[in-house]
Design an enzyme around this catalytic site. Structure first.
Site: not given
Length: 405
Positions: A266, A320, A323, A329
Site C-alpha cells: 500500500e 470508501e 471507513k 481515510e
C-alpha cells in the site's frame, strides 16, 4: 472534475477501440488496492471493466469476496486476496486452515487468477497484540493446504506497516522492533524458504502530516529536490518511499536473511483531510500518484537494489465512505464510487521525463536533516512496452482532455 455517465462511457468505448489494436502494455510492477468499506461502490463487473480500461492487471482485495472472485474469472486480472484479522486465530489449526482454503480459494481456481494470499493486515502492529502469535502458524498452514491441493505457486505472506521498524532513518539504520523480533525471525525464515516477498504498507504522507515543517513536501511527492544521502552507504535518495523500502531491506539483512524481495502493498495520498491533516489536497494526491506511476513506467528499483524493479500497489481505487477515522481515510481513491475521477492524475505527464527521474547513484553531497527514510532513484532501462505505453497514455489523456474542463 467529475465526468458524466455519458463521458465515462465514451472513455471506455474509445480506449477499448484503441486497445483492440494494441498488445498488452500494462505496467507489470504496478497494482491497485480495491477496498470495499463503502455502501455505494459499483458492481464487481463494472470494476473489472474500469481496471481493464486503465490497463491495470493487478489488484488486491481485503477479503475473499465471492462476488469479486466470480466476476474476475476468465479475465486477465491478477488477484491478491486477504485473510481478515478477525479469523486469523482460527487458522493456526491445520484442519481449519485447510477448510478455509477449500471453501474460500479452491472453488475459484484456476478460472480466477489468484496469485497471492495476504494473511491478515498489519498484524505485527495491530491493537490486538494477541494476533501476532497466530500469524506464522496460519501462514504455514495455508501454504501447506495450497501445496497439498497443487497450488504451491500461490504466494502466502502478510503486509506490515512501517511501524514494525524501530529505526528507519537513515535507511541503513533500519531495524525491526525488539518486541517482535522472535516472531519476525520465524516469519522471515518462512519467506526465505518459500521465496516469497515481504510486503510493506509505506505512506510518506503520514510522515509529512506529522512533521510538515521538517520534511520537504517535494521530497515526499517525488518532485525535484536536493534529497538526502545515507551517511553509511553514500546512496542518494530523492524521495521518501524508496528510502522506506530500503530501510526494510536493511532490517531484514540484520536479521540474517538475504534475497527476500520487499514489495509495497500500500502507498497513496489522500485528496481531502481534516484541518490538522497537512498536505491532504487533490493537488498533492495527483502529484504523488502521477510521479509514482511515471517511475513505475520507468521500471525503477531503489538505490540499494537499482536492478530490481519495485513492485507497488497503490491505495486505493475508490473513495470508501464507511471507513472510520479521520477524513483522509475516506479519501484515498483515484475514483469516486460513480466511477468519475476524484482528480485528474495527469496522464500527459507520463510522456515526459522529469529531472527527478534521472539516474542518481551514490553521492557524497550534503543532504537535508529531516527524519524518516528517503531514497535516491536509479532509473532503469525502460521495458520494451514503454513506447506502446506512451501511445496509450497519450491517447487516454487526449480523450480525458476532451471531457474535462
Amino acid at each position: 472534475m467529475a465526468t458524466t455517465t455519458i463521458g465515462i462511457t465514451y472513455i471506455i468505448i474509445l480506449v477499448a477501440c484503441f486497445l483492440s489494436s494494441s498488445s498488452d502494455i500494462g505496467v507489470e510492477s504496478f497494482g491497485i488496492n480495491y477496498g470495499q468499506v463503502a455502501n455505494n461502490l459499483p458492481e464487481p463487473e463494472k470494476v473489472l471493466t474500469l481496471l481493464s480500461t486503465l490497463r491495470i492487471t493487478k489488484t488486491r482485495i481485503y477479503d475473499t469476496n465471492p462476488d469479486i472472485l466470480r466476476s474476475f474469472a476468465n479475465s486477465n486480472m491478477d488477484l491478491i486476496v486477504t485473510v481478515e484479522n478477525e479469523i486469523l486465530s482460527q487458522l493456526d489449526d491445520p484442519q481449519a486452515a485447510s477448510q478455509w482454503v477449500s471453501t474460500r480459494i479452491l472453488p475459484y481456481l484456476p478460472e480466477t487468477k489468484i496469485s497471492g494470499i495476504q494473511v491478515g493486515n498489519e498484524v505485527f502492529t495491530d491493537d490486538d497484540t494477541t494476533l501476532i502469535q497466530h500469524l506464522v502458524p496460519a501462514v504455514i498452514n495455508i501454504h501447506n493446504a495450497l501445496t497439498k491441493a497443487g497450488y504451491s505457486n500461490i504466494q502466502v505472506s502478510t503486509p506490515s506497516s512501517l511501524a514494525v521498524l524501530d529505526e528507519s532513518y537513515p535507511p541503513s539504520a533500519g531495524t525491526f522492533k525488539a518486541e517482535i523480533s522472535t516472531i519476525m525471525y520465524q516469519f522471515l525464515n518462512f519467506l526465505s524458504t518459500t521465496k516469497t516477498p515481504f510486503w510493506i504498507n509505506a505512506y510518506p504522507y503520514f510522515a509529512y502530516k506529522d512533521e510538515p515543517n521538517q520534511i520537504p513536501l517535494d521530497y515526499v511527492l517525488f518532485n525535484p529536490n536536493s534529497g538526502m544521502v545515507d551517511p553509511n552507504t553514500k546512496l542518494r535518495y530523492d524521495n521518501m518511499l524508496y528510502a522506506m523500502v530500503d530501510a526494510v531491506y536493511f532490517a531484514i539483512a540484520k536479521m540474517g536473511f538475504k534475497g527476500i524481495e520487499v514489495r509495497v502493498s500500500e502507498t497513496g495520498w489522500p485528496s481531502k483531510g481534516d484541518v490538522d491533516e497537512a498536505g491532504a489536497t487533490p493537488q498533492n494526491a495527483a502529484t504523488y500518484n502521477r510521479n509514482l506511476l511515471r517511475r513505475q513506467m520507468a521500471n525503477e528499483g531503489t538505490p540499494l537494489n537499482p536492478r530490481m524493479r519495485l513492485e507497488v500497489y497503490l491505495f486505493a481505487l475508490f473513495n470508501e465512505d464507511l471507513k472510520p477515522g479521520p477524513t483522509s481515510e475516506r479519501n484515498y481513491g483515484l475514483f469516486q464510487p460513480d466511477e468519475s475521477m476524484t482528480y485528474n492524475v495527469g496522464f500527459s505527464a507520463l510522456a515526459t521525463t522529469s529531472s527527478s527521474s534521472s539516474p542518481s547513484s551514490s553521492s557524497s553531497s550534503s543532504s537535508a536533516s529531516f527524519s524518516l527514510a528517503s531514497r535516491a532513484t536509479h532509473t532503469k532501462v525502460v521495458h520494451k512496452g514503454y513506447h506502446q505505453s506512451f501511445m496509450f497514455w497519450m491517447f487516454v489523456y487526449w480523450v480525458i482532455s476532451a471531457l474535462y474542463v
